[in-house]
Design a protein around this motif. Structure first.
Motif, short mmCIF file in Angstrom:
data_model
loop_
_atom_site.label_atom_id
_atom_site.label_comp_id
_atom_site.label_asym_id
_atom_site.label_seq_id
_atom_site.Cartn_x
_atom_site.Cartn_y
_atom_site.Cartn_z
N PRO A 102 0.26 -2.11 -9.71
CA PRO A 102 1.27 -1.47 -8.85
C PRO A 102 2.56 -1.12 -9.60
O PRO A 102 3.26 -0.19 -9.22
N ARG A 103 2.87 -1.86 -10.66
CA ARG A 103 4.06 -1.52 -11.46
C ARG A 103 3.84 -0.18 -12.14
O ARG A 103 4.74 0.65 -12.20
N TYR B 225 6.11 3.58 -11.62
CA TYR B 225 6.52 4.56 -12.62
C TYR B 225 5.84 5.91 -12.40
O TYR B 225 6.45 6.97 -12.58
N HIS B 226 4.57 5.86 -12.00
CA HIS B 226 3.82 7.09 -11.74
C HIS B 226 4.48 7.87 -10.60
O HIS B 226 4.65 9.09 -10.68
N ALA B 227 4.86 7.16 -9.54
CA ALA B 227 5.46 7.81 -8.38
C ALA B 227 6.85 8.37 -8.70
O ALA B 227 7.34 9.27 -8.00
N GLU C 149 -4.07 3.65 -15.02
CA GLU C 149 -4.36 3.00 -13.75
C GLU C 149 -5.87 2.81 -13.56
O GLU C 149 -6.32 1.72 -13.19
N ARG C 150 -6.62 3.86 -13.83
CA ARG C 150 -8.08 3.78 -13.67
C ARG C 150 -8.67 2.72 -14.61
O ARG C 150 -9.45 1.87 -14.18
N ARG C 151 -8.27 2.77 -15.86
CA ARG C 151 -8.81 1.81 -16.84
C ARG C 151 -8.44 0.38 -16.48
O ARG C 151 -9.25 -0.53 -16.61
N LEU C 152 -7.20 0.17 -16.04
CA LEU C 152 -6.77 -1.18 -15.69
C LEU C 152 -7.55 -1.70 -14.49
O LEU C 152 -8.00 -2.86 -14.49
N TRP C 153 -7.73 -0.86 -13.47
CA TRP C 153 -8.47 -1.32 -12.29
C TRP C 153 -9.89 -1.73 -12.68
O TRP C 153 -10.36 -2.80 -12.29
N PHE D 259 5.68 1.08 -3.71
CA PHE D 259 4.91 0.45 -4.78
C PHE D 259 5.63 -0.79 -5.33
O PHE D 259 4.96 -1.73 -5.77
N ARG D 260 6.94 -0.82 -5.28
CA ARG D 260 7.67 -2.03 -5.69
C ARG D 260 7.33 -3.17 -4.74
O ARG D 260 7.08 -4.31 -5.18
N PHE D 261 7.33 -2.89 -3.45
CA PHE D 261 6.94 -3.92 -2.48
C PHE D 261 5.50 -4.35 -2.72
O PHE D 261 5.18 -5.54 -2.72
N LEU D 262 4.63 -3.37 -2.92
CA LEU D 262 3.21 -3.66 -3.17
C LEU D 262 3.04 -4.51 -4.42
O LEU D 262 2.14 -5.34 -4.50
N ASN D 263 3.91 -4.33 -5.39
CA ASN D 263 3.87 -5.08 -6.64
C ASN D 263 4.32 -6.53 -6.45
O ASN D 263 3.80 -7.43 -7.11
#
Length: 142
Positions: free
Chosen positions: A25-26, A30-32, A47-51, A119-123
């Protein structure tokens, strides 16, 4: 002795999984925030690779956790009320994990609908779940 090895592996894979869940989410924050397409494209890859990198850790956490439960036995499982709450919180983290995949896929097609603040909250929110899970597993107060 075997149970200690299984616990150690369960904890190791949980830590590896959580590291990814905290970082993904971090990346999305940055992406957003960016409007530069080349930067967005790089974030999509990351993001894809990390997931996909952390998903096996999530599965191995589950495997070793279920193995532990089976070793302790049915009577222990029924009596361990703390574990029932822990498993409920863990289930929320698995839902969260797959929700992140939904977000990764939305970013991949440039369909993000959320702000960097979302996304900060999600993080940050999963930290409270992990804290509660660790307290339940160590203190066993229920």
């Amino acid at each position: 002795m075997t149970i200690l090895w299984i616990k150690a592996l369960h904890i190791f894979f949980m830590v590896a999984w959580m590291s990814g869940l905290f970082y993904l989410p971090r990346l999305m924050v940055y992406h957003a925030q960016t409007d530069v397409q080349a930067v967005k494209d790089q974030f999509k890859i990351m993001e894809r690779r990390l997931w996909y990198f952390v998903t096996p850790f999530a599965l191995l956490t589950l495997v070793f956790g279920m193995w532990l439960i089976s070793l302790y036995g049915k009577e222990w499982f029924v009596a361990a009320k703390w574990l029932h709450l822990k498993l409920t919180l863990v289930t929320v983290l698995y839902v969260y994990h797959f929700y992140l995949l939904v977000l990764v896929k939305r970013f991949a097609i440039d369909q993000n609908k959320h702000s960097p603040r979302f996304f900060r909250f999600l993080n940050e929110a999963p930290v409270l779940f992990v804290l509660a899970i660790i307290i339940l597993a160590i203190v066993k107060f229920l």
